[in-house]
Design a protein around this motif. Structure first.
Motif, PDB file in Angstrom:
ATOM      1  N   ALA A 137      -2.427   4.566  46.074  1.00  0.00           N
ATOM      2  CA  ALA A 137      -3.342   4.401  45.110  1.00  0.00           C
ATOM      3  C   ALA A 137      -4.213   3.269  45.591  1.00  0.00           C
ATOM      4  O   ALA A 137      -5.585   3.536  45.455  1.00  0.00           O
ATOM      5  N   GLN A 140      -6.567   4.939  48.584  1.00  0.00           N
ATOM      6  CA  GLN A 140      -8.047   6.124  48.155  1.00  0.00           C
ATOM      7  C   GLN A 140      -8.909   6.212  46.755  1.00  0.00           C
ATOM      8  O   GLN A 140      -9.842   5.806  47.633  1.00  0.00           O
ATOM      9  N   ALA A 141      -8.849   4.313  46.170  1.00  0.00           N
ATOM     10  CA  ALA A 141      -9.915   3.756  44.839  1.00  0.00           C
ATOM     11  C   ALA A 141     -11.056   3.489  45.943  1.00  0.00           C
ATOM     12  O   ALA A 141     -12.155   2.995  46.315  1.00  0.00           O
ATOM     13  N   LYS A 144     -12.970   5.753  48.217  1.00  0.00           N
ATOM     14  CA  LYS A 144     -13.795   5.829  47.090  1.00  0.00           C
ATOM     15  C   LYS A 144     -15.313   5.442  47.245  1.00  0.00           C
ATOM     16  O   LYS A 144     -16.211   5.644  46.937  1.00  0.00           O
ATOM     17  N   HIS A 145     -14.658   3.917  47.332  1.00  0.00           N
ATOM     18  CA  HIS A 145     -15.838   2.599  47.109  1.00  0.00           C
ATOM     19  C   HIS A 145     -16.676   1.894  48.346  1.00  0.00           C
ATOM     20  O   HIS A 145     -17.378   1.109  47.986  1.00  0.00           O
TER      21      HIS A 145
END
Length: 146
Positions: A137, A140-141, A144-145
């Motif tokens: 997680a 993935q976070a 995205k950033h």
């Protein structure tokens, strides 16, 4: 694989895993997995084979916690930072949990810390899986950033 995001995700998973273990061992002493005990036994064995001095119990515990976070952090770094990080986290975490149940006995570290009860076995697998999922997680976070 991007190194820094992978390291950050891996160590986030390791910290989550260690926090789960340490919280549960205080709240459920009868059946919580005792990975700390396995780590201390393993470290004592390694130090003995190296003819190194044995630390006192408090120092041994601290060294074990540091070693757990480092080794699990580097392991969970394998989750990587790509698109399928969550699936890799699930797979790697589950594998580590199963290994945590099956391997201590053959490694000469004893079976009770992870095999005492069916609940102990289930918690061992579940917590390593949670660590892998946290790593996935976070990966993935971070992806995205970027």
């Amino acid at each position: 694989m991007k190194l820094l995001p992978s390291l950050a995700a891996g160590f986030a998973g390791a910290i989550a895993l260690t926090a789960l273990h340490e919280t549960a061992r205080r709240l459920r002493p009868a059946d919580a997995p005792r990975m700390d005990v396995l780590g201390m036994r393993g470290l004592r064995k390694l130090l003995g084979k190296a003819d190194a001095p044995q630390p006192d119990d408090d120092t041994l515990f601290d060294l074990t916690m540091a070693g757990d976070i480092l080794s699990n952090g580097f392991y969970y770094t394998l989750v990587g930072s790509g698109r399928h990080a969550l699936a890799r986290g699930l797979a790697l975490g589950s594998l580590a949990g199963v290994g945590g149940v099956l391997l201590p006995g053959p490694m000469g570290l004893g079976e009770a810390p992870t095999n005492r009860t069916p609940q102990t076995q289930a918690m061992t697998v579940a917590w390593y899986t949670v660590g892998g999922l946290v790593a996935g997680a976070v990966a993935q976070a971070l992806r995205k950033h970027r």
